[in-house]
Scaffold this active site. Structure first.
Site, mmCIF file in Angstrom:
data_model
loop_
_atom_site.group_PDB
_atom_site.id
_atom_site.type_symbol
_atom_site.label_atom_id
_atom_site.label_comp_id
_atom_site.label_asym_id
_atom_site.label_seq_id
_atom_site.Cartn_x
_atom_site.Cartn_y
_atom_site.Cartn_z
ATOM 1 N N GLU A 164 0.849 -1.207 0.000
ATOM 2 C CA GLU A 164 0.000 0.000 0.000
ATOM 3 C C GLU A 164 0.877 1.247 0.000
ATOM 4 O O GLU A 164 2.000 1.214 0.491
ATOM 5 C CB GLU A 164 -0.939 -0.018 1.214
ATOM 6 C CG GLU A 164 -0.279 -0.247 2.556
ATOM 7 C CD GLU A 164 0.327 0.972 3.191
ATOM 8 O OE1 GLU A 164 -0.045 2.085 2.788
ATOM 9 O OE2 GLU A 164 1.186 0.812 4.083
ATOM 10 N N GLY A 195 11.114 20.732 7.432
ATOM 11 C CA GLY A 195 10.406 20.671 8.717
ATOM 12 C C GLY A 195 11.307 20.183 9.827
ATOM 13 O O GLY A 195 12.539 20.252 9.708
ATOM 14 N N GLY A 212 8.953 11.461 10.399
ATOM 15 C CA GLY A 212 8.688 10.457 11.434
ATOM 16 C C GLY A 212 7.512 9.597 11.026
ATOM 17 O O GLY A 212 7.238 9.437 9.838
ATOM 18 N N CYS A 266 5.953 4.565 9.494
ATOM 19 C CA CYS A 266 6.420 3.878 8.281
ATOM 20 C C CYS A 266 7.841 4.249 7.865
ATOM 21 O O CYS A 266 8.709 3.380 7.787
ATOM 22 C CB CYS A 266 5.462 4.166 7.129
ATOM 23 S SG CYS A 266 3.772 3.762 7.527
ATOM 24 N N ARG A 291 3.845 7.866 16.828
ATOM 25 C CA ARG A 291 4.980 6.956 16.653
ATOM 26 C C ARG A 291 6.135 7.638 15.914
ATOM 27 O O ARG A 291 5.939 8.240 14.855
ATOM 28 C CB ARG A 291 4.537 5.700 15.886
ATOM 29 C CG ARG A 291 3.811 4.720 16.793
ATOM 30 C CD ARG A 291 3.273 3.544 16.018
ATOM 31 N NE ARG A 291 2.140 3.924 15.187
ATOM 32 C CZ ARG A 291 1.504 3.088 14.375
ATOM 33 N NH1 ARG A 291 1.906 1.841 14.265
ATOM 34 N NH2 ARG A 291 0.467 3.504 13.672
#
Ligand code: UGA
Length: 463
Positions: A181, A286, A290, A293, A360
């Site tokens: 995906e 930025g 993170g 993935c 995460r």
């Protein structure tokens, strides 16, 4: 098709695109699909296929999650997904179940969309997938197709075929297809209906055609379909995420240079992106990349390189550069608060990007921890991730609004690009702060306007 207006509008946009696609040969009919795992990928995949017109059952073993989904509520935050699920449950094309064995009967394809979190060594843990395939080996009928939707290391499909063989399913009677995906959290529903490509890896022509048919149904995929081997499909997924991390890391370093020589990186990025060989996306500097993935997949890729004695110099540097980026943001906060005693920081945004509650590997969490370790007093607000943040950031005061986060602080620090931070009354915010300093690590605000409000304003690459 029935359904509520919001998810229908997504479908309509897809339809417009589809009208430009090559005509399809012959009528298409829906197939019965089982999706295992009602996480973010499983839910989007199950609801998306149901919207295409397939009959989908999504299996989830966590009773709490299941109960919520059956009531039409999402156990996590993902824009447009709750509406998409509700409309398809209502039209009876989508159901949720707890019993895997019963959910397999008569299904043409079984998509596995369970997590592959990193294990202690940082490599993907395949325990859940191995267990499911061992069960499927006992339960599936010849001709049913297993489709791996989870992100799995290169060579996994081959190992799963071995599990099938060890359980007496010889000669490919049950095919294993790799169908990675490419859904971004926060825009996953949009991405599902507007794929750049559909990748189908496998060695059974019939099974590949089944998966092709599933995506063609509803005529919403004018995107190119790449039919390839299992291994190549697996590699495409990792290489894509590693490249995206590299692209962001690259523009972050250009931003550092722009900062030091007084050039606006956004102007540079825009001009670079107009070159079709480079492309405009993923050129926003930025606080670092993170999420669940990019970091995990890069780690897995690096692990593969190490196990094959291939140095992967660029990708090792990409990981290091991302850690440097956290320090770069912290150094900006330090330079603005240099002469202040007992420095207080108000962080806006903790999720790894906007439109998700996911913390995460969030750069915001890493930066908050560095600030706390360096003795800063830190308050923080996030529109979606507050509850989870309270659990993992014990030394940060997680508050209920942007103004609560900024009141009586010496520096505001924007770490996630939530649009509500852009719309904040910054004049008012400045009045409640102890010192009017701001580090805008997402380049969300207009520097001139912030300076007009009296802020010492710093962003990334806009010196
Ligand atoms: C990523 C990929 O973009 C998806 O294609 C892939 O399917 C997904 O991983 C996955 O493997 O499942 P996601 O982790 O949801 O999606 O997030 P991204 O939109 O890729 O953003 C990753 C990080 O990069 C975020 O922290 C984001 O803020 C940062 N980023 C992104 C930037 O700093 N600048 C950019 O220009 C783009």
């Amino acid at each position: 098709m029935t359904g509520d207006s919001k998810s229908d509008s997504i479908y309509a946009r897809s339809r417009e695109l589809a009208d430009d696609a090559a005509p399809l040969s012959g009528p298409l009919s829906g197939v019965k699909i089982c999706v295992i795992g009602a996480g973010f990928v499983g839910c989007v995949t199950a609801a998306g296929f149901a919207k295409f017109g397939h009959e989908v059952v999504c299996v989830e073993k966590d009773p709490e999650k299941l109960a919520m989904l059956r009531k039409g509520r999402l156990p996590f935050f993902e824009r447009d997904l709750e509406e998409l699920i509700r409309s398809n449950v209502k039209s009876e094309r989508l159901t949720f179940a707890s019993d895997l064995d019963q959910s397999l009967e008569g299904q043409k394809a079984v998509f596995i969309a369970v997590g592959t979190p990193p294990d202690k060594s940082g490599r993907a843990d395949l325990g859940a997938i191995n267990e499911i395939v061992t069960r499927l080996a006992r339960e599936l009928e010849p001709g049913q197709v297993i489709v791996i939707r989870s992100t799995v290391p290169i060579g996994t499909a081959r190992k799963l075929k071995d599990i099938l063989k060890q359980n007496g399913r010889e000669n490919g009677e049950i095919a294993v297809i790799s169908n990675p995906e490419f859904l971004r959290e926060g825009t996953a529903v949009y991405d599902f209906f507007h794929p750049h490509r559909v990748v189908i890896g496998g060695d059974s022509a019939e099974a590949i055609e089944t998966v092709r048919h599933i995506y063609r149904m509803g005529a919403v995929t004018p995107a190119p379909t790449i039919v390839t081997t299992n291994e190549t499909a697996e590699m495409i997924k990792y290489a894509s995420n590693a490249f995206l991390a590299t692209k962001i890391g690259f523009i972050n370093e250009v931003a550092m240079l722009c900062d030091s020589v007084g050039i606006d990186v956004l102007e540079v990025a825009r001009a670079m992106g107009l070159d079709t060989r480079i492309g405009p996306e993923f050129l926003n500097p930025g606080p670092g990349w993170g999420g669940s993935c990019l970091p995990k997949d890069l780690q897995e890729f690096l692990g593969l390189g190490q196990s094959r004695s291939i140095p992967l110099v660029i990708l090792n540097a990409v990981r290091q550069a991302n850690e440097n980026q956290h320090e770069f943001v912290v150094s900006k906060v330090k330079s603005l608060t240099e002469n202040i005693d007992e420095k207080r920081i108000g962080i806006l945004g903790l999720s790894f990007k906007a439109e998700t509650s996911d913390l995460r590997d969030s750069p915001a969490v890493a930066i908050a921890r560095i600030l706390v370790n360096e003795g800063f007093v830190v308050k923080a607000f996030d529109p979606a991730a507050a509850e989870d943040a309270k659990r993992i950031l014990k030394d940060v005061d997680i508050v209920n609004s942007s103004y609560d986060a900024l009141g009586n602080t010496d520096c505001a620090l924007i770490l996630t690009e939530w649009s509500e931070f852009q719309l904040l009354d910054w004049k008012k915010a400045g009045e409640i702060m102890r010192h009017k300093n701001i580090v805008d690590a997402r380049n969300l605000l207009t520097p001139e306007q912030m300076r007009r409000y009296g802020f010492n304003y710093q962003s990334i690459g806009q010196a």
